[in-house]
Design a protein around this motif. Structure first.
Motif, PDB file in Angstrom:
ATOM      1  N   THR A   1      -2.289  -3.043  -9.845  1.00  0.00           N
ATOM      2  CA  THR A   1      -3.113  -4.159  -9.374  1.00  0.00           C
ATOM      3  C   THR A   1      -2.326  -5.434  -9.081  1.00  0.00           C
ATOM      4  O   THR A   1      -2.307  -5.893  -7.935  1.00  0.00           O
ATOM      5  CB  THR A   1      -4.229  -4.480 -10.399  1.00  0.00           C
ATOM      6  OG1 THR A   1      -4.856  -3.262 -10.762  1.00  0.00           O
ATOM      7  CG2 THR A   1      -5.250  -5.421  -9.818  1.00  0.00           C
ATOM      8  N   SER A   2      -1.670  -5.999 -10.092  1.00  0.00           N
ATOM      9  CA  SER A   2      -1.004  -7.288  -9.861  1.00  0.00           C
ATOM     10  C   SER A   2       0.170  -7.167  -8.888  1.00  0.00           C
ATOM     11  O   SER A   2       0.270  -7.953  -7.944  1.00  0.00           O
ATOM     12  CB  SER A   2      -0.533  -7.912 -11.161  1.00  0.00           C
ATOM     13  OG  SER A   2      -1.635  -8.077 -11.999  1.00  0.00           O
ATOM     14  N   PRO A   3       1.075  -6.175  -9.068  1.00  0.00           N
ATOM     15  CA  PRO A   3       2.191  -6.086  -8.118  1.00  0.00           C
ATOM     16  C   PRO A   3       1.739  -5.904  -6.680  1.00  0.00           C
ATOM     17  O   PRO A   3       2.310  -6.499  -5.760  1.00  0.00           O
ATOM     18  CB  PRO A   3       2.993  -4.866  -8.594  1.00  0.00           C
ATOM     19  CG  PRO A   3       2.327  -4.309  -9.780  1.00  0.00           C
ATOM     20  CD  PRO A   3       1.203  -5.197 -10.176  1.00  0.00           C
ATOM     21  N   LEU A   4       0.677  -5.132  -6.503  1.00  0.00           N
ATOM     22  CA  LEU A   4       0.206  -4.874  -5.133  1.00  0.00           C
ATOM     23  C   LEU A   4      -0.395  -6.144  -4.515  1.00  0.00           C
ATOM     24  O   LEU A   4      -0.074  -6.519  -3.378  1.00  0.00           O
ATOM     25  CB  LEU A   4      -0.840  -3.757  -5.180  1.00  0.00           C
ATOM     26  CG  LEU A   4      -1.058  -2.997  -3.901  1.00  0.00           C
ATOM     27  CD1 LEU A   4       0.183  -2.203  -3.520  1.00  0.00           C
ATOM     28  CD2 LEU A   4      -2.220  -2.031  -4.080  1.00  0.00           C
ATOM     29  N   ILE A   5      -1.239  -6.816  -5.278  1.00  0.00           N
ATOM     30  CA  ILE A   5      -1.854  -8.039  -4.757  1.00  0.00           C
ATOM     31  C   ILE A   5      -0.766  -9.062  -4.441  1.00  0.00           C
ATOM     32  O   ILE A   5      -0.766  -9.676  -3.364  1.00  0.00           O
ATOM     33  CB  ILE A   5      -2.890  -8.608  -5.756  1.00  0.00           C
ATOM     34  CG1 ILE A   5      -4.089  -7.661  -5.851  1.00  0.00           C
ATOM     35  CG2 ILE A   5      -3.341 -10.007  -5.331  1.00  0.00           C
ATOM     36  CD1 ILE A   5      -5.108  -8.033  -6.899  1.00  0.00           C
ATOM     37  N   MET A   6       0.194  -9.213  -5.348  1.00  0.00           N
ATOM     38  CA  MET A   6       1.240 -10.218  -5.124  1.00  0.00           C
ATOM     39  C   MET A   6       2.113  -9.874  -3.919  1.00  0.00           C
ATOM     40  O   MET A   6       2.577 -10.755  -3.210  1.00  0.00           O
ATOM     41  CB  MET A   6       2.088 -10.417  -6.390  1.00  0.00           C
ATOM     42  CG  MET A   6       1.344 -11.115  -7.511  1.00  0.00           C
ATOM     43  SD  MET A   6       0.316 -12.514  -6.986  1.00  0.00           S
ATOM     44  CE  MET A   6       1.563 -13.668  -6.429  1.00  0.00           C
TER      45      MET A   6
END
Ligand code: SAM
Length: 278
Positions: free
Chosen positions: A122-127
């Motif tokens: 989630t976080s790595p992809l969004i960032m």
């Protein structure tokens, strides 16, 4: 839609926890997610096709769908479930191994991301999309509810943090629906939410994105400390200089990072940039 659960059983598919495989099968819900994303023609990038349930619905509403899936064991399943979807290109592979320009070249112009993504990404992809993408117009993502709440959080709440500010500096964020865990197969041990992130890259004038990120990261580094302390540590400056920065921004000297709105973070960053700090 065919009975996907039965198909997976018949094909001897074994769920791989490591890949965050929690599938959605309810066609109404999948249609609602596509409506939240306002898919109406255009190109859609889906990350994690799974058994192709969302992919099928997307294919009816988009002009083209590019769907990534890491698990080679799903290839034969997707060959069946997407057999009649001629506008879908399935890419078997790890989306994180693709550089952003390569991903965007596959999409060939503006595109939306619509995906029920594995929790671990989630976080790595969004960032990655926040920091590196040029042609993405929106992300409509099914993610863990707590993370969705962090993305949509308001200042001075416990959920408000560096990721909230980073995303809201370049996009508008809205939670469009909450999905209880029993809607997934197999059932995960957390609830989910659909979050829509609409990119508005010109929302603020942030010329030095790296310095903006550093400002935000430093401000939230130690949540119990005041902003003055965090800036002093983060930028290697004296507390007095940090206090002067806050005064220049009309911020109370004793405030904490989490109290600042995104606008105030932009102002803080501008002041730091004007001082030539790095
Ligand atoms: N879209 C399907 C649905 O809604 O039922 C599947 C969603 S499931 C939560 C996430 C999918 O992403 C899984 O099929 C998993 O194998 C795949 N996946 C996990 N990591 C991936 C990666 N790095 N690149 C591409 N796909 C990945």
């Amino acid at each position: 839609m065919m009975d996907v659960k039965q198909l997976l059983r018949e094909m001897g598919f074994r769920f791989n926890k490591q890949f965050g495989q929690n599938f959605l099968t309810d066609e109404n819900l999948l249609n609602n997610i596509c409506s939240d994303a306002e898919v109406d023609g255009g190109t859609v990038l889906e990350i994690g096709a799974g058994a192709g349930t969302l992919t099928r619905v997307l294919s009816k509403r988009a002009d083209n769908v590019i769907a990534f899936e890491i698990d080679r064991n799903l290839e034969k399943v997707l060959n069946v479930t997407l057999a009649d979807c001629n506008n879908v290109k399935v890419v078997m592979g790890d989306v994180m191994r693709y550089k952003m320009p390569e991903l965007e070249a596959l999409c060939g112009g503006n595109y939306r991301v619509v995906a029920n993504i594995p929790y671990y990404l989630t976080s790595p992809l969004i960032m990655r999309f926040v920091e590196e993408a040029s042609n993405v117009t929106s992300l409509t993502l099914t993610i863990q509810k707590e993370v969705a709440e962090r993305l949509a959080a308001k200042p001075s709440t416990k959920d408000y943090g560096a990721i909230t500010v980073a995303v809201n500096a370049v996009a508008d964020v809205e939670i469009t629906r909450v999905l209880p865990r029993d809607l997934f197969y197999p059932q995960p041990n957390v609830d989910s939410a659909v979050v829509r992130i609409d990119f508005k890259r010109d929302k603020f004038d942030i010329l030095n994105a790296q310095l903006f990120r550093k400002t935000v990261k430093a401000s939230f580094a130690m949540r119990r400390k005041t902003l003055v302390n965090n800036l002093a540590v983060g930028f290697g400056i004296s507390k007095q200089q940090a206090e002067e920065i806050l005064l220049a921004c009309n911020l109370p000297v004793g405030c904490r990072g989490e109290e600042l709105s995104v606008e105030q973070f932009v102002q803080l960053y501008n002041t730091i940039e004007n001082l030539g700090l790095k």
